[in-house]
Scaffold this motif. Sequence first.
Motif, PDB file in Angstrom:
ATOM      1  N   LEU A  57      44.881  46.524  52.043  1.00 45.47           N
ATOM      2  CA  LEU A  57      44.801  46.041  53.422  1.00 45.47           C
ATOM      3  C   LEU A  57      44.145  44.667  53.508  1.00 45.47           C
ATOM      4  N   ALA A  58      43.346  44.310  52.506  1.00 48.05           N
ATOM      5  CA  ALA A  58      42.693  42.999  52.488  1.00 48.05           C
ATOM      6  C   ALA A  58      43.608  41.904  51.930  1.00 48.05           C
ATOM      7  N   THR A  67      41.698  33.752  46.488  1.00 49.02           N
ATOM      8  CA  THR A  67      41.204  34.226  47.786  1.00 49.02           C
ATOM      9  C   THR A  67      41.517  35.706  47.944  1.00 49.02           C
ATOM     10  N   ASN A  68      42.726  36.104  47.560  1.00 49.15           N
ATOM     11  CA  ASN A  68      43.094  37.521  47.638  1.00 49.15           C
ATOM     12  C   ASN A  68      42.248  38.368  46.701  1.00 49.15           C
ATOM     13  N   LEU A  69      42.041  37.911  45.478  1.00 48.95           N
ATOM     14  CA  LEU A  69      41.204  38.674  44.547  1.00 48.95           C
ATOM     15  C   LEU A  69      39.798  38.851  45.098  1.00 48.95           C
ATOM     16  N   ASP A  70      39.254  37.795  45.681  1.00 52.01           N
ATOM     17  CA  ASP A  70      37.908  37.883  46.268  1.00 52.01           C
ATOM     18  C   ASP A  70      37.893  38.844  47.460  1.00 52.01           C
ATOM     19  N   SER A  71      38.869  38.700  48.354  1.00 56.71           N
ATOM     20  CA  SER A  71      38.930  39.561  49.542  1.00 56.71           C
ATOM     21  C   SER A  71      39.125  41.022  49.160  1.00 56.71           C
ATOM     22  N   MET A  72      40.018  41.254  48.223  1.00 61.58           N
ATOM     23  CA  MET A  72      40.292  42.623  47.791  1.00 61.58           C
ATOM     24  C   MET A  72      39.072  43.229  47.088  1.00 61.58           C
TER      25      MET A  72
END
Length: 183
Positions: A57-58, A67-72
Motif C-alpha cells: 500500500l505504500a 523512495t519506494n523502498l524507503d516508504s515500503m
Amino acid sequence: PSVEQFLDSARAAGAREIILLPNNPNVVAAARQAATQDLRLHVVAARSIPQGIAALLAFSPEQSLQTNLDSMGNALASVTSLEVTNAVTSTTVGGLPVQEGQSVALTDGELVAAADSPEEVLKLALAKAGLGPGALVTLYLGQQSNREEAQDLADQLRSEADGVQVDLIYGGQPHYHYLASLE
C-alpha cells in the motif's frame, strides 16, 4: 522459496528492478542472498502477510525505486501482525499455559494469548498489542473462520474504543483462523 527460485523468477519477470516481499521471517535470508546475486532484486524485509500488505500500500509507481523502498520499509514499522491458530500440543511458553486444541494468538511471531475461541484469543491479543482509539484493524478471515462471529467481533472492537476502524477481508488461509494487522 529458495535463492535459486527467486533468481529464476527474476529472470522470468524480465523487469529492470524487482522488489521482493518475503512475508515470512524464514524467507528473508534467502531473499537477501538472491539480491546479492542479482542487482535488480531489492528486499523489503516483510516478516508477515500484514506487513507485506502495508508495504504494498505504500508503493507508488510514480516514485523512484529508492523512495519506494524507503516508504515500503517505513510501512513495516507501522504494523503489528497477529496470527490466530490452534495449538497442536499442550505446553507452556513464557509462563503461558496452552492446551492442545486451544486457540492461540501470536503477535509479531510471539505467543501472547490462549483461549477457547479464535475470536476471544484475538480480542486478548489486540488488547495486549495496544488497541486504542483511532486504530485500524484489518482481519483476514481464514478458511475455518465463521463470518458471523468475525462480524460480531468487529462490532465489539468498534464499540470498545472510539474511532476504531475494523475491516473484514476473506483471506482464505488454511492454517490460521485470522491474520490481523493493527495500525
